[in-house]
Motif scaffolding. Sequence first.
Motif, PDB file in Angstrom:
ATOM      1  N   UNK A 244       0.872  -1.165   0.000  1.00 56.91           N
ATOM      2  CA  UNK A 244       0.000   0.000   0.000  1.00 56.91           C
ATOM      3  C   UNK A 244       0.914   1.221   0.000  1.00 56.91           C
ATOM      4  N   UNK A 245       1.158   1.760  -1.182  1.00 59.96           N
ATOM      5  CA  UNK A 245       2.163   2.799  -1.356  1.00 59.96           C
ATOM      6  C   UNK A 245       1.701   4.183  -0.920  1.00 59.96           C
ATOM      7  N   UNK A 246       0.399   4.389  -0.903  1.00 59.90           N
ATOM      8  CA  UNK A 246      -0.145   5.691  -0.525  1.00 59.90           C
ATOM      9  C   UNK A 246      -1.220   5.495   0.535  1.00 59.90           C
ATOM     10  N   UNK A 247      -1.384   6.451   1.429  1.00 61.12           N
ATOM     11  CA  UNK A 247      -2.420   6.313   2.465  1.00 61.12           C
ATOM     12  C   UNK A 247      -3.814   6.209   1.845  1.00 61.12           C
ATOM     13  N   UNK A 248      -4.643   5.368   2.428  1.00 61.25           N
ATOM     14  CA  UNK A 248      -6.036   5.219   1.971  1.00 61.25           C
ATOM     15  C   UNK A 248      -6.928   6.311   2.541  1.00 61.25           C
ATOM     16  N   UNK A 249      -6.498   6.947   3.600  1.00 58.54           N
ATOM     17  CA  UNK A 249      -7.313   7.967   4.269  1.00 58.54           C
ATOM     18  C   UNK A 249      -7.492   9.186   3.367  1.00 58.54           C
ATOM     19  N   UNK A 250      -8.724   9.604   3.083  1.00 58.90           N
ATOM     20  CA  UNK A 250      -8.932  10.829   2.328  1.00 58.90           C
ATOM     21  C   UNK A 250      -8.312  12.020   3.055  1.00 58.90           C
ATOM     22  N   UNK A 251      -7.944  13.017   2.265  1.00 58.90           N
ATOM     23  CA  UNK A 251      -7.262  14.188   2.802  1.00 58.90           C
ATOM     24  C   UNK A 251      -8.173  15.400   2.650  1.00 58.90           C
ATOM     25  N   UNK A 252      -8.354  16.132   3.735  1.00 62.29           N
ATOM     26  CA  UNK A 252      -9.008  17.443   3.676  1.00 62.29           C
ATOM     27  C   UNK A 252      -7.896  18.472   3.628  1.00 62.29           C
ATOM     28  N   UNK A 253      -7.911  19.289   2.602  1.00 62.60           N
ATOM     29  CA  UNK A 253      -6.853  20.298   2.435  1.00 62.60           C
ATOM     30  C   UNK A 253      -7.298  21.643   2.981  1.00 62.60           C
TER      31      UNK A 253
END
Length: 165
Positions: A156-165
């Motif tokens: 899993x190369x990138x976090x699965x958690x959505x990001x709020x910017x």
Amino acid sequence: MGIARLARHLVSEGAARRRFPDSTLDVIQRAIAAGEAWHKGQVCFAIEGALSFGELLRGRSARERAQEVFAHLRVWDTEHNSGVLIYVLVADHAIEIVADRGIAARVPESEWQAVCAQLRERFGNGEFESGAVAAVEAVSDILAHHYPADGTPVANELPDRPVRL
């Protein structure tokens, strides 16, 4: 920069948190993880309430901002060049999908635009959580078609958690 766009951005700063609370981010995260079990791609989901005043003055488009977020989150930095960003700019009612070069070479832009159109319709109906999950599932289906899992473990190369910017 139009006055209407400036006004939307000024009043939309907290909209991302209201429409995508932590509980919704949890559901989207689970959908991303479930989809990644079926393909070798990496899916990221980013939500931004509004652009900064400076970005608005420069005339930054949602597409340009999505490409910047794609780079910032390092979605391009995957083994198979198969990272996909789903970017939502709440103030502009804009949805952009940015795909890394490996998957972009295999998938016509019209497929990504169809996912964006469906998501825009769902969001227009106030279906933020279910719309986001449906978009993640649609992107995962596309990735599974072009980069199917082959039974070997995939990091899993990138976090699965959505990001709020």
